[in-house]
Design an enzyme around this catalytic site. Structure first.
Site, PDB file in Angstrom:
ATOM      1  N   ARG A  52      78.483  42.734  37.442  1.00  0.00           N
ATOM      2  CA  ARG A  52      78.062  43.656  36.386  1.00  0.00           C
ATOM      3  C   ARG A  52      77.197  42.950  35.352  1.00  0.00           C
ATOM      4  NH1 ARG A  52      80.882  43.803  32.125  1.00  0.00           N
ATOM      5  NH2 ARG A  52      82.892  43.529  33.171  1.00  0.00           N
ATOM      6  N   TYR A 104      61.978  66.061  29.707  1.00  0.00           N
ATOM      7  CA  TYR A 104      62.819  66.284  30.886  1.00  0.00           C
ATOM      8  C   TYR A 104      64.088  67.039  30.485  1.00  0.00           C
ATOM      9  CZ  TYR A 104      66.322  65.006  34.413  1.00  0.00           C
ATOM     10  OH  TYR A 104      67.336  65.029  35.333  1.00  0.00           O
ATOM     11  N   ASP A 178      58.926  57.601  27.424  1.00  0.00           N
ATOM     12  CA  ASP A 178      59.284  57.843  28.821  1.00  0.00           C
ATOM     13  C   ASP A 178      57.980  57.910  29.618  1.00  0.00           C
ATOM     14  OD1 ASP A 178      59.958  58.930  31.309  1.00  0.00           O
ATOM     15  OD2 ASP A 178      61.611  60.100  30.489  1.00  0.00           O
ATOM     16  N   LYS A 203      61.817  58.274  40.577  1.00  0.00           N
ATOM     17  CA  LYS A 203      60.603  59.035  40.838  1.00  0.00           C
ATOM     18  C   LYS A 203      59.510  58.144  41.445  1.00  0.00           C
ATOM     19  CE  LYS A 203      62.919  62.386  38.833  1.00  0.00           C
ATOM     20  NZ  LYS A 203      64.044  61.752  38.142  1.00  0.00           N
TER      21      LYS A 203
END
Length: 386
Positions: A52, A104, A178, A203
């Site tokens: 992690r 979004y 973004d 994407k």
């Protein structure tokens, strides 16, 4: 190690990929699945201690992403919204965010339904007019969240001018952009003054519709230290396998984005001339109200095209054969969707109406199929919806 003076594809192929970092000199970075790493002595390790906290495969991807963004520090997360969650955790209770209103749908939902429970308020403004951003800033505003182009209406924000104006009011306000729709191939928000660039790597950056992942890149050392701490403390990290897949996909990003732009612009021009289309949104059409800004701020556009249909939207979408009716975007395959009841259904109805996200608004993610085949498919579906 590739330098930022080298070409985009050179960096995509070589940054972070040096075979000499591995004793076996593997040309393709290995997928390191181990969750824990041997230490030479208590608290003495060779860069990795627990999966992690850090992973060699993840580090390769983060290094490559940073190089493509002209950035110093890159961090990847288990989704784009995971990246957004970590970034907003830079704020404290009672802080305030100014956000663009056309963003979004998942980000809008997160801001309104989740951040509000942390007592962080968000003011949504039409960010295409910088005055609206500045008027939305309060004494407790600590972050401005922008998308350019916006989702799904493909409006633009002048990132450089907006950032300069924001910093004049308060230099400590964090400006987040973004950049999912354009990628670092077509636009570099950090070079335009943004503090953090955020991605849904799901994407275009991955581009194969088979991995969910997010990223945040910054040049600010202080923000990087805080984001790195939160990445570890919150545990919103992707798997090594997923990191290897995105790292692979970046090698063809330049070629893919060039073809996405070619196909997308051809389809936008076709739709603009069609009798059953009321209006087309594509920043590289001269008819776009911010066409000159698009040319100044970016070097191209992706395969995203939105348009208002005159006919029956349900019939149109059901008649498509090559375009798949599905959410998401940026893959090699072409997709079509109805934002009002799909990707942006979580946006309040009143806000959708104000923005113009109606049942006649179609959003296309134009893929890499042959241009003629895509246009023929749209043409037959348009004829079927009369």
């Amino acid at each position: 190690m590739a330098s930022n003076s080298e070409g985009f594809s050179t960096r995509a192929i070589h940054a972070g990929q040096d075979p000499l970092q591995w004793t076996h000199c593997s040309v393709i970075p290995p997928i390191v699945m181990s969750t824990t790493f041997r230490q030479d002595a208590p608290a003495e390790h060779r860069g990795f201690e627990y999966g992690r906290s850090g992973n060699p495969t993840r580090k390769v991807l983060e290094t490559c992403l940073s190089a493509l963004e002209d950035g110093k520090h890159g961090f990847v997360f288990s989704s784009g919204l995971g990246a957004s969650t970590v970034i907003t955790c830079l704020l404290d209770s009672e802080d305030h965010i100014v956000s663009g209103d056309d963003i979004y749908g998942g980000t809008n939902r997160y801001f309104q339904k989740c951040l509000s429970k942390q007592n962080i308020a968000v003011t949504f403004v039409d960010a295409t007019d910088i005055k609206n951003i500045l008027n939305g800033i309060n004494p407790n505003t600590k972050m401005v969240w922008l998308e350019s182009p916006t989702n799904p209406l493909l409006k633009l924000v002048d990132i450089k001018e907006a950032t300069e104006a924001i910093k004049k009011i308060n230099s400590s306000i964090i400006v987040v952009v973004d950049n999912t729709f354009l990628t670092s191939y077509f636009q570099l928000p950090l070079n335009l003054g943004a503090d953090i660039v955020v991605y849904s790597l799901t994407k275009y950056m991955n581009g194969h519709s088979d991995i969910i992942m997010g990223a945040a890149i910054t040049n600010n050392d202080d923000l990087a230290a805080k984001i790195g701490f939160l990445q570890n403390a919150m545990g919103i990290v992707p798997s090594p396998f997923d990191c290897a897949m995105v790292n692979r996909s970046l090698k063809t990003l330049e070629l893919r984005m060039q073809q996405h732009m070619k196909n997308g612009l051809a389809i936008a021009k076709f739709l603009e001339k069609h009798a059953l289309v009321e209006k087309v949104m594509h920043p590289y059409l001269p008819s776009h109200p911010q066409y000159k800004l698009a040319l100044k701020q970016s070097s191209g556009h992706s395969g995203m095209v939105s348009f208002y249909l005159k006919g029956d939207s349900q019939k149109f979408l059901k008649s498509l054969k090559l375009f798949t009716l599905a959410e998401s975007l940026g893959g090699y395959e072409s997709l079509a969707e109805l934002p009002s009841i799909m990707t942006h259904a979580s946006v309040p109805e009143e806000a959708r109406e104000k923005l113009g996200i109606t049942n006649q608004l179609i959003r296309l993610s134009v893929g890499l199929e042959s241009e003629k085949d895509l246009i023929d498919d749209l043409d037959q579906a348009l004829k079927a919806c009369q």
